[in-house]
Motif scaffolding. Sequence first.
Motif, PDB file in Angstrom:
ATOM      1  N   TYR A  12       0.916  -1.216   0.002  1.00  0.00           N
ATOM      2  CA  TYR A  12       0.320   0.339  -0.192  1.00  0.00           C
ATOM      3  C   TYR A  12       1.143   0.881  -0.237  1.00  0.00           C
ATOM      4  O   TYR A  12       1.371   2.139   0.929  1.00  0.00           O
ATOM      5  N   SER A  13       1.597   1.734  -1.401  1.00  0.00           N
ATOM      6  CA  SER A  13       2.308   2.144  -1.696  1.00  0.00           C
ATOM      7  C   SER A  13       2.606   3.125  -2.570  1.00  0.00           C
ATOM      8  O   SER A  13       2.168   2.226  -3.447  1.00  0.00           O
ATOM      9  N   GLY A  14       3.100   3.892  -3.311  1.00  0.00           N
ATOM     10  CA  GLY A  14       3.095   4.401  -4.371  1.00  0.00           C
ATOM     11  C   GLY A  14       2.023   4.694  -5.282  1.00  0.00           C
ATOM     12  O   GLY A  14       1.225   5.287  -4.393  1.00  0.00           O
ATOM     13  N   PRO A  15       1.841   4.234  -5.545  1.00  0.00           N
ATOM     14  CA  PRO A  15      -0.018   4.727  -6.682  1.00  0.00           C
ATOM     15  C   PRO A  15      -1.410   4.142  -5.780  1.00  0.00           C
ATOM     16  O   PRO A  15      -2.658   4.019  -6.165  1.00  0.00           O
ATOM     17  N   ALA A  16      -1.229   3.173  -5.471  1.00  0.00           N
ATOM     18  CA  ALA A  16      -2.358   2.356  -4.359  1.00  0.00           C
ATOM     19  C   ALA A  16      -2.633   2.755  -3.370  1.00  0.00           C
ATOM     20  O   ALA A  16      -3.851   2.950  -3.598  1.00  0.00           O
ATOM     21  N   GLU A  17      -2.153   4.199  -2.752  1.00  0.00           N
ATOM     22  CA  GLU A  17      -3.190   5.122  -1.878  1.00  0.00           C
ATOM     23  C   GLU A  17      -4.099   5.520  -2.971  1.00  0.00           C
ATOM     24  O   GLU A  17      -5.081   6.562  -3.289  1.00  0.00           O
ATOM     25  N   ASN A  18      -3.430   6.464  -4.515  1.00  0.00           N
ATOM     26  CA  ASN A  18      -4.689   6.855  -5.287  1.00  0.00           C
ATOM     27  C   ASN A  18      -5.639   6.379  -5.633  1.00  0.00           C
ATOM     28  O   ASN A  18      -6.538   6.434  -6.274  1.00  0.00           O
ATOM     29  N   VAL A  19      -5.144   4.615  -6.359  1.00  0.00           N
ATOM     30  CA  VAL A  19      -5.943   3.857  -6.434  1.00  0.00           C
ATOM     31  C   VAL A  19      -7.168   3.749  -5.509  1.00  0.00           C
ATOM     32  O   VAL A  19      -8.296   3.936  -6.338  1.00  0.00           O
ATOM     33  N   ALA A  20      -6.777   3.718  -4.490  1.00  0.00           N
ATOM     34  CA  ALA A  20      -8.465   3.275  -3.416  1.00  0.00           C
ATOM     35  C   ALA A  20      -8.694   4.438  -3.131  1.00  0.00           C
ATOM     36  O   ALA A  20      -9.831   4.214  -3.282  1.00  0.00           O
ATOM     37  N   LEU A  21      -8.552   5.863  -2.783  1.00  0.00           N
ATOM     38  CA  LEU A  21      -9.165   6.844  -3.432  1.00  0.00           C
ATOM     39  C   LEU A  21      -9.830   7.473  -4.684  1.00  0.00           C
ATOM     40  O   LEU A  21     -10.834   7.712  -4.534  1.00  0.00           O
ATOM     41  N   LEU A  22      -9.170   7.142  -6.150  1.00  0.00           N
ATOM     42  CA  LEU A  22     -10.036   6.610  -6.633  1.00  0.00           C
ATOM     43  C   LEU A  22     -11.215   6.128  -7.201  1.00  0.00           C
ATOM     44  O   LEU A  22     -12.406   5.811  -6.836  1.00  0.00           O
ATOM     45  N   ALA A  23     -10.755   4.607  -6.087  1.00  0.00           N
ATOM     46  CA  ALA A  23     -12.491   3.445  -6.344  1.00  0.00           C
ATOM     47  C   ALA A  23     -13.628   3.781  -5.948  1.00  0.00           C
ATOM     48  O   ALA A  23     -14.689   3.918  -5.640  1.00  0.00           O
ATOM     49  N   GLN A  24     -12.632   4.387  -4.588  1.00  0.00           N
ATOM     50  CA  GLN A  24     -14.089   4.738  -2.906  1.00  0.00           C
ATOM     51  C   GLN A  24     -14.373   6.377  -3.911  1.00  0.00           C
ATOM     52  O   GLN A  24     -15.795   6.105  -3.788  1.00  0.00           O
ATOM     53  N   ALA A  25     -14.282   7.239  -4.804  1.00  0.00           N
ATOM     54  CA  ALA A  25     -14.793   8.319  -5.095  1.00  0.00           C
ATOM     55  C   ALA A  25     -15.937   7.713  -6.290  1.00  0.00           C
ATOM     56  O   ALA A  25     -16.849   8.375  -6.100  1.00  0.00           O
ATOM     57  N   GLN A  26     -15.537   6.786  -7.222  1.00  0.00           N
ATOM     58  CA  GLN A  26     -16.094   5.989  -8.449  1.00  0.00           C
ATOM     59  C   GLN A  26     -17.805   4.768  -7.562  1.00  0.00           C
ATOM     60  O   GLN A  26     -18.360   5.396  -8.249  1.00  0.00           O
ATOM     61  N   ARG A  27     -17.111   4.900  -6.157  1.00  0.00           N
ATOM     62  CA  ARG A  27     -17.891   4.361  -5.302  1.00  0.00           C
ATOM     63  C   ARG A  27     -19.901   4.915  -5.065  1.00  0.00           C
ATOM     64  O   ARG A  27     -20.436   4.862  -5.055  1.00  0.00           O
ATOM     65  N   ALA A  28     -18.567   5.960  -4.773  1.00  0.00           N
ATOM     66  CA  ALA A  28     -19.586   6.763  -4.006  1.00  0.00           C
ATOM     67  C   ALA A  28     -20.161   7.929  -4.972  1.00  0.00           C
ATOM     68  O   ALA A  28     -21.084   8.307  -5.155  1.00  0.00           O
ATOM     69  N   ALA A  29     -19.363   7.471  -6.246  1.00  0.00           N
ATOM     70  CA  ALA A  29     -20.591   8.588  -7.543  1.00  0.00           C
ATOM     71  C   ALA A  29     -21.344   7.075  -8.130  1.00  0.00           C
ATOM     72  O   ALA A  29     -23.100   7.190  -9.011  1.00  0.00           O
ATOM     73  N   GLY A  30     -22.230   5.681  -7.066  1.00  0.00           N
ATOM     74  CA  GLY A  30     -22.634   5.171  -7.740  1.00  0.00           C
ATOM     75  C   GLY A  30     -22.270   3.908  -8.701  1.00  0.00           C
ATOM     76  O   GLY A  30     -23.204   3.530  -9.034  1.00  0.00           O
ATOM     77  N   ILE A 327     -12.268  14.666 -10.124  1.00  0.00           N
ATOM     78  CA  ILE A 327     -11.311  13.813 -10.768  1.00  0.00           C
ATOM     79  C   ILE A 327     -11.347  12.902 -11.387  1.00  0.00           C
ATOM     80  O   ILE A 327     -11.916  12.098 -12.139  1.00  0.00           O
ATOM     81  N   ALA A 328     -12.738  11.912 -10.074  1.00  0.00           N
ATOM     82  CA  ALA A 328     -13.560  11.092 -10.230  1.00  0.00           C
ATOM     83  C   ALA A 328     -14.534  11.018 -11.465  1.00  0.00           C
ATOM     84  O   ALA A 328     -14.845  10.339 -12.764  1.00  0.00           O
ATOM     85  N   ALA A 329     -14.978  12.128 -11.529  1.00  0.00           N
ATOM     86  CA  ALA A 329     -15.788  12.534 -13.147  1.00  0.00           C
ATOM     87  C   ALA A 329     -15.202  12.196 -14.188  1.00  0.00           C
ATOM     88  O   ALA A 329     -16.224  12.490 -14.867  1.00  0.00           O
ATOM     89  N   GLU A 330     -13.809  12.938 -13.988  1.00  0.00           N
ATOM     90  CA  GLU A 330     -12.934  13.333 -15.572  1.00  0.00           C
ATOM     91  C   GLU A 330     -12.666  12.123 -15.402  1.00  0.00           C
ATOM     92  O   GLU A 330     -12.609  11.196 -17.166  1.00  0.00           O
ATOM     93  N   VAL A 331     -12.005  10.467 -14.352  1.00  0.00           N
ATOM     94  CA  VAL A 331     -12.243   9.777 -15.302  1.00  0.00           C
ATOM     95  C   VAL A 331     -13.437   8.454 -15.947  1.00  0.00           C
ATOM     96  O   VAL A 331     -12.648   7.891 -16.847  1.00  0.00           O
ATOM     97  N   LEU A 332     -14.556   8.478 -14.981  1.00  0.00           N
ATOM     98  CA  LEU A 332     -15.362   8.278 -15.429  1.00  0.00           C
ATOM     99  C   LEU A 332     -15.663   8.628 -17.157  1.00  0.00           C
ATOM    100  O   LEU A 332     -16.743   7.641 -17.882  1.00  0.00           O
ATOM    101  N   ALA A 333     -15.320  10.211 -17.132  1.00  0.00           N
ATOM    102  CA  ALA A 333     -15.631  10.414 -18.533  1.00  0.00           C
ATOM    103  C   ALA A 333     -14.919   9.976 -19.473  1.00  0.00           C
ATOM    104  O   ALA A 333     -14.995   9.809 -20.754  1.00  0.00           O
ATOM    105  N   LEU A 334     -14.056   9.434 -19.442  1.00  0.00           N
ATOM    106  CA  LEU A 334     -12.680   8.889 -19.852  1.00  0.00           C
ATOM    107  C   LEU A 334     -12.923   7.404 -20.736  1.00  0.00           C
ATOM    108  O   LEU A 334     -13.405   7.012 -21.658  1.00  0.00           O
ATOM    109  N   TYR A 335     -14.044   7.006 -19.598  1.00  0.00           N
ATOM    110  CA  TYR A 335     -14.048   5.686 -19.700  1.00  0.00           C
ATOM    111  C   TYR A 335     -14.878   5.600 -20.426  1.00  0.00           C
ATOM    112  O   TYR A 335     -15.519   4.626 -21.551  1.00  0.00           O
ATOM    113  N   ALA A 336     -16.268   6.686 -20.642  1.00  0.00           N
ATOM    114  CA  ALA A 336     -17.649   6.451 -21.622  1.00  0.00           C
ATOM    115  C   ALA A 336     -17.172   6.924 -23.003  1.00  0.00           C
ATOM    116  O   ALA A 336     -17.085   6.647 -23.908  1.00  0.00           O
TER     117      ALA A 336
END
Length: 342
Positions: A12-30, A327-336
């Motif tokens: 849980y170092s390097g990019p891992a924390e960023n991935v966790a925060l992104l995943a949490q924000a994506q989950r919070a978005a439903g 940031i999560a919204a922008e990544v979700l838009a990238l997926y789309a």
Amino acid sequence: MRILHLLASPFYSGPAENVALLAQAQRAAGHDVTVAVDRRRKEVLAEEPAAPRFEELGLLDEGGLELSVKSPPWRMWRDLRRLKARTVDVVHSHFSHDHLLARWGRPSGAVLVRSLHAPRSLRSSLPAADAYTVPASALLPRLLEKGATAQVLPALVDARFQPAPDARSLRAELGLEGTPVIGMVSTFQPSRRHAVGVDAFALYRKQRPEARLVLVGDGGLLEQTRKQVQDLGLADAVTFAGYQQGDAFARWLRALDEVWLLGLGNDWSARAAAQARACGVRVVAVDEGALPDLTDVRVERPTPDAVVAAALSDQRAPVRHPTNEQIAAEVLALYARARRTP
């Protein structure tokens, strides 16, 4: 949307924390979001293991992927078949091992996105994906020139990083005396340039004799740095805080007046700079990765004199870092966008 992040690391170092925060924000978005990590390497020395942390956050994927660069070929083949059988909308890979696995084991109908966390990953042999993210704007043109769908994935910041309500009391609790309090917060390795920082602090003390330097972290060059501090007669002015994580790390960061970031490691999103800014701490940094977008004053060259010149300036940059939700919204838009791209 069903999103599976692949993170072939036990740490849980390097990019891992960023991935966790992104995943949490994506989950919070439903969205339905999980993170698969290296489940083979369980004995993790000196660093926090990833699996328990992702499990605590309710994000740990239980789809049976071992996802380890240490796996024998037959286990990798098993991972490929298990991934291919999954029902997900997006596979978001974060390391080369993940990307190769997802490239050949992509579930039917899933979008494949690859996040590059350091410039060494941006090479001609990079496997194809539907979209990419990079940690710094300077790396984006190399993908866009090839016609790729790509954007910057900035550092996400945990809510614990905020200004100290009473910095004086916090410093007293941590045993810090002197002003200003300057910090370096990183692993003791050559790329972080602790030797330059200590030499710069020796020069800085000639101008600000009450200054204190706080070194947070551990690593291979720790004892060499201790000796350098002793040899320069700085032992009474330098605090070695050791490796800190979670709330403890945030407390040390909030106690600083400014942080010197003189090099990056394996994550070029410059998360420490974003965390420092969220705490109201001034950022003095070299021109690497995402640091130019987050620094208050740039160090022109990684030399002691240049560090001192930057630190003694009064510059403050009005940087407004995006929220995790943005940031999560922008990544979700990238997926789309990736889904729509032929």
